[in-house]
Design an enzyme around this catalytic site. Structure first.
Site, mmCIF file in Angstrom:
data_model
loop_
_atom_site.group_PDB
_atom_site.id
_atom_site.type_symbol
_atom_site.label_atom_id
_atom_site.label_comp_id
_atom_site.label_asym_id
_atom_site.label_seq_id
_atom_site.Cartn_x
_atom_site.Cartn_y
_atom_site.Cartn_z
ATOM 1 C CG HIS A 38 0.473 3.322 8.920
ATOM 2 N ND1 HIS A 38 0.198 2.325 9.913
ATOM 3 C CD2 HIS A 38 1.699 2.590 8.170
ATOM 4 C CE1 HIS A 38 1.192 1.391 9.664
ATOM 5 N NE2 HIS A 38 1.867 1.484 8.758
ATOM 6 C CD GLU A 39 3.374 3.717 4.971
ATOM 7 O OE1 GLU A 39 2.549 2.904 4.944
ATOM 8 O OE2 GLU A 39 4.394 3.641 5.444
ATOM 9 C CG HIS B 209 6.111 3.415 9.936
ATOM 10 N ND1 HIS B 209 6.268 2.387 11.060
ATOM 11 C CD2 HIS B 209 5.318 2.549 9.025
ATOM 12 C CE1 HIS B 209 5.854 1.479 10.530
ATOM 13 N NE2 HIS B 209 5.097 1.724 9.505
ATOM 14 N N GLY C 164 0.835 -0.967 0.224
ATOM 15 C CA GLY C 164 0.034 -0.107 0.150
ATOM 16 C C GLY C 164 0.691 1.140 -0.158
ATOM 17 C CB ALA C 165 2.101 3.685 1.532
ATOM 18 C CG MET C 166 8.752 1.527 1.809
ATOM 19 S SD MET C 166 8.371 0.259 3.147
ATOM 20 C CE MET C 166 10.107 0.693 4.041
ATOM 21 C CD GLU D 249 4.872 -1.771 9.252
ATOM 22 O OE1 GLU D 249 3.865 -1.383 9.578
ATOM 23 O OE2 GLU D 249 5.803 -1.680 8.815
ATOM 24 C CG ASN E 50 11.181 4.148 1.171
ATOM 25 O OD1 ASN E 50 11.572 3.183 1.378
ATOM 26 N ND2 ASN E 50 10.291 4.517 0.091
#
Length: 989
Positions: free
Chosen positions: A393-394, A397, A357-359, A416, A361
């Site tokens: 959410h991303e 992180h 869905g997404a990352m 997570e 980085n």
């Protein structure tokens, strides 16, 4: 990271897979509504072929005369993450498991990484300069063993600028080993050549829509250059990107831009520097012709942060909501956790070809385009809510995952599960907290509970894995978030914040474990939380049984609770876990009673809820000063991820809770229990053809009592309650889903179960028709009111469309005509897709007309076409498999694109009638599709194989056919490790 799971629509935050498995399908017969896509489900991925299937020799690097390394004759029974990789130099045997207990630090640390990418159309050259520091004991420098991949072509190896003699290094499909290294620190220079345009695994560096981009979690970086591809090796990165300026004017990487300029031959460069140490899975690179939307955010300390979202030019007008969500998330994290962004720039890039869905980085988040792009015409309310949650959410992180990361991949839930919890809390504050909690609990019960009961059951912190990609799961993400919530339930919000503060103070800039997180929470609050450790070690969903008794003369109310967790693969013995069981007591008039828990320091001050600490196999709790026999409200706010059984709970008790409970989850759960009891009873009658085999299913259900008037009255009360939030009303009107019911009926026939559910929906629609029609009219927004995805408007639409779904079940031509007209008149995608979804379940001419018109209208909008594919694939119209097979050949379907696969194959699995067809055609189709996709992208194929892990839930005939197809997949030559692991576990007794 957000994964993409197994249904169509996620919460998927979550790192971000799109838990498609978390998603609720669109308004099927009025019983479901679109939801976000967990999932998928599902949060990085999978790729290599099974060693069992490979040729018995290894690759040799280009420009090298190194000898071929022969395969050994002996196999190891199990290997550690470090020694196992080294062993792969000499082993081409079957995939070997990696064990958490075998963790060892690397013998060297890498603290500085300098990368140069020379991007080209035919190939890309990668130059890496790595600064190594000793991390070993003794005087003799050990060899360096670095991870690689078979499509990585080694060009040269140097130590401190000097070529390494060929006899001092060996290279295989997976590893590079270098011997004869100097004592003390040294620099290792490696040149590799790769072909991103041929990388269909979408892991490492690849091309999407003509642009270069990366996905490195969990093991993608090894497809770029040889490296310690594991999360406990943290280094500062400097990245130089060189590319032709015409097709690639935008060059992005992690951190802050340090330099850029022109080169010869129409090329240009950009140099990026990330000042924060990070593991290689957080490395990112993007190069392409992209448009950018710019904004800024001022932090609490007054710093300006530039915010950029990059998309293809034609999509630039669809990023405003994602930008708004990003700024809201940044503000929320400062307000709630005191966490401020740490760089001057934050970039988001949206790409069409993305496994997850997404990352997250560092400073360069890469998203699946479906989780960034939105407009009222092309995106539903659920799409907007999902974008809000996943963007948050991303971003979250940055601290929970980036600044503090995982020591090893067994600790994945550390980042997570914690970040899912944080984005759940963010969404609850942005929208309706009660509805959000119901949505998350429903998703967990619908998708993760079956995973916990299936062949792939595993703890939130697994003890072993063969392919780490397969453990980006609902258990690690969603159940992991529930375990994090246990800390807040036990410690309170203030105590949880104290624990988070200490966690960051102790571990900022390091790679840690779940035990470190628990220790910070315990130490910050001076409490013993060791009992929570069992949640990290045990698979399975705890079952809690509760019995109650009232002593009128003593005015005491006793709650007896016992717990057990069923055996799961590899874990037959289960210990009790610490379960915070939130309880409220309601008086006869529906008012909450004051709580006085015997032995509690919080007597008289606990409000209308008390948290009981169930730590043993069986315990007893006594409330005093209870003036009347109450009705208990249990597991309020879904205080623990458990299955609850209440002995002696009557239908009247449940109806009372539906009417009066002040806790949204407990109220919804009571409605679910009413529906479960009814459908289990009717299924037994429908499945029993011994008495009157010639009667229809509807006749057998009617003879068994049909739909009870009490349930009709409860639903009517919800429909007539104009003060009730529309989203909460829709949730209360949602009948239990097939996966939940399947788990409650031993070896149920899924088609019969579907037909029983369909019967109940139709009966409710017939008896509630005036109320359903009135609710539709009441929640229709005037044409003059501009669309907004906010919670208030969305609540009206979700209730209206829920009612339309019920009305569609009547099967009347007039209703079909009405739905088609609503579909044509809709002013937003939410209403358009809901009307079409209702028609898609009906075998009528309006269904075909609507599907045809929808495609003609939206055929040039790829993300909207995904909805069109998913609706058709999930349909329960008899014989729909043929239509799905035709869609495989449709020009709109691209089997190389993960979104396309998730939108066709996974929704098909949700169709009981067609996937579970008695002739096994649905299972054969899935197996064929898995084998086709596995040759292109093994991560996607492994997710497609997950339905086989549930085969033991079904009747014996279907189990036999599913096993045959799973075995056929397992026996296929050249099968990937990812798929092999899933089907092999599915086949174990």
């Amino acid at each position: 990271m957000q994964f993409t799971a197994v249904n169509v629509a996620k919460r998927v935050s979550r790192s971000t897979w799109i838990p498609f498995a978390l998603a609720r399908p669109w308004a099927l017969n009025g019983t479901q509504s679109t939801s976000r896509a967990f999932a998928t489900t599902t949060g990085a991925r999978y790729s290599r072929l099974s060693d069992v299937r490979r040729r018995p020799y290894l690759c040799v690097p280009a420009r090298s005369s190194t000898s071929v390394i022969q395969a050994p004759q002996e196999e190891k029974s199990g290997v550690s993450e470090q020694e196992g990789d080294k062993g792969a130099l000499n082993s081409m045997a079957k995939p070997q498991p990696v064990y958490r207990k075998d963790y060892k630090p690397t013998p060297y640390l890498i603290d500085q990484v300098h990368l140069t990418f020379q991007l080209g159309e035919e190939h890309t050259t990668v130059l890496s300069d790595l600064h190594f520091k000793p991390n070993y004991q003794g005087d003799s420098p050990p060899e360096v063993v670095l991870n690689g991949r078979k499509d990585l072509k080694l060009q040269s190896v140097k130590v401190d600028g000097k070529d390494v003699p060929q006899e001092q290094y060996e290279v295989s499909e997976k590893l590079l080993m270098i011997r004869g290294l100097p004592k003390g620190p040294f620099n290792l220079q490696i040149e590799t050549q790769i072909k991103p345009q041929d990388n269909t695994s979408l892991e490492g560096l690849y091309k999407s829509s003509g642009n270069f981009c990366t996905q490195c979690e969990a093991e993608g970086f090894r497809g770029i250059t040889y490296f310690y591809d594991r999360p406990d090796v943290l280094a500062k990165y400097t990245t130089r990107i060189e590319a032709p300026k015409g097709p690639y004017p935008v060059l992005l990487s992690n951190g802050n831009l340090q330099a850029s300029g022109e080169l010869s031959d129409g090329r240009h460069f950009a140099t990026w520097e990330d000042p924060f140490p990070k593991p290689c899975y957080l490395f990112a690179l993007v190069a392409g012709d992209l448009a950018v939307s710019k904004d800024s955010f001022t932090t609490a300390s007054g710093r300006r942060v530039d915010l950029h979202i990059y998309v293809q030019q034609q999509n630039i007008d669809r990023v405003a909501y994602a930008m708004q969500s990003l700024k809201a998330a940044m503000k929320w994290d400062e307000d709630v956790f005191g966490l401020e962004y740490d760089l001057d720039l934050f970039n988001i890039v949206a790409v069409d070809d993305f496994n997850m869905g997404a990352m997250e980085n560092k400073s360069l988040n890469i998203f699946n385009s479906r989780l960034v792009l939105a407009s009222p015409a092309t995106a539903t309310d659920d799409d907007f809510a999902r974008i809000e949650g996943v963007v948050a959410h991303e971003y979250f992180h940055n601290w929970t995952g980036n600044r503090v990361t995982c020591r090893d991949w067994f600790q994945l839930t550390l980042k997570e599960g914690l970040t899912v919890f944080r984005d759940q809390e963010f969404s609850a504050d942005m929208r309706s907290r009660g509805v959000k909690r119901v949505d998350d609990a429903s998703a967990l019960r619908r998708a993760q509970f079956p995973e916990d009961a299936g062949a792939f059951a595993h703890p939130i912190r697994p003890e072993e894995y063969t392919r780490m990609d397969n453990f980006y799961s609902l258990t690690v993400y969603e159940k992991g978030a529930e375990v994090v919530r246990l800390y807040q339930t036990l410690l309170g919000q203030a105590g949880f914040r104290k624990g988070m503060d200490l966690y960051f103070k102790r571990h900022d800039g390091t790679a840690v474990t779940c035990d470190d997180f628990r220790a910070a929470m315990a130490d910050a609050n001076d409490v013993d939380l060791s009992a929570l450790g069992t949640w990290y070690q045990q698979a399975g969903t705890p079952a809690v049984k509760v019995s109650t008794s009232y002593n009128a003369s003593a005015r005491t109310y006793t709650v007896k609770a016992s717990q057990s967790t069923p055996a799961t693969p590899g874990q037959s013995h289960k210990d009790p876990v610490l379960i915070p069981l939130a309880v409220g007591l309601l008086g006869k008039s529906g008012q909450p009673l004051a709580l006085h828990l015997q032995g509690s320091k919080a007597n008289g001050s606990a409000g209308d809820s008390a948290v009981l600490r169930l730590e043993k196999a069986s315990q007893e709790f006594v409330f005093t000063e209870v003036p009347e026999e109450p009705v208990p409200s249990l597991c309020r706010n879904f205080s623990a991820p458990i299955k609850l059984e209440v002995e002696g709970q009557t239908e009247d008790d449940l109806i009372f809770l539906v009417k009066h409970d002040t806790d949204p989850f407990a109220r919804w759960d009571a409605a679910q229990r009413l529906g479960q009891a009814l459908m289990i009873q009717l299924y037994a009658a429908a499945a029993d053809t011994s008495k009157n085999g010639s009667s229809s299913l509807a006749e057998r259900c009617s003879a068994a009592g049909g739909v009870k008037q009490s349930l009709v009255d409860a639903f009517r009360a919800v429909l007539q309650d104009k003060a009730l939030d529309g989203a909460m009303a829709a949730a209360l009107l949602t009948l239990p889903g097939p996966t939940e019911l399947q788990a409650m009926i031993h070896h149920a026939d899924p088609v019969t179960l579907h037909e029983v559910r369909k019967y109940v929906v139709k009966e409710l629609a017939q008896q509630l028709r005036p109320d359903l029609e009135a609710a539709v009219k009441r929640n229709d927004l005037p044409a003059s009111e501009e669309y907004s995805p906010d919670a208030a408007q969305a609540a009206k639409r979700v209730l209206k469309n829920k009612c339309l779904g019920f009305l569609a079940a009547l099967g009347e031509p007039a209703v079909y005509s009405m739905l088609l007209q609503r579909f044509r008149d809709a002013s937003n995608m939410t209403d358009e897709i809901a009307a079409l979804a209702a028609l898609t379940e009906c075998p009528c001419k309006e269904r075909e007309t609507g599907l045809s018109e929808f495609y003609q209208k939206w055929k040039d909008e790829n993300l909207v076409v995904l909805k069109w594919l998913a609706l058709q694939a999930a349909s329960n119209v008899s014989g729909n498999l043929a239509a799905v097979q035709e869609l495989q050949q449709h020009p709109a379907f691209n089997i190389k694109n993960p979104n396309n696969c998730y939108s066709l194959f996974l929704p098909f699995v949700r169709s009981p009638v067609n996937f579970h067809a008695g002739d096994g055609s649905g299972y054969r189709f899935l197996a064929d599709s898995i084998l086709t996709v596995d040759k292109i992208n093994s991560q996607v194929a492994a997710r497609m194989a997950s339905p086989f892990t549930q085969l033991k839930q079904f009747d014996s005939e279907r189990q036999t056919i599913m096993k045959q197809q799973a075995q056929r997949v397992a026996d296929t030559e050249g099968l990937s490790e990812n798929v092999f692991e899933v089907v092999q576990k599915s086949l174990k007794d």
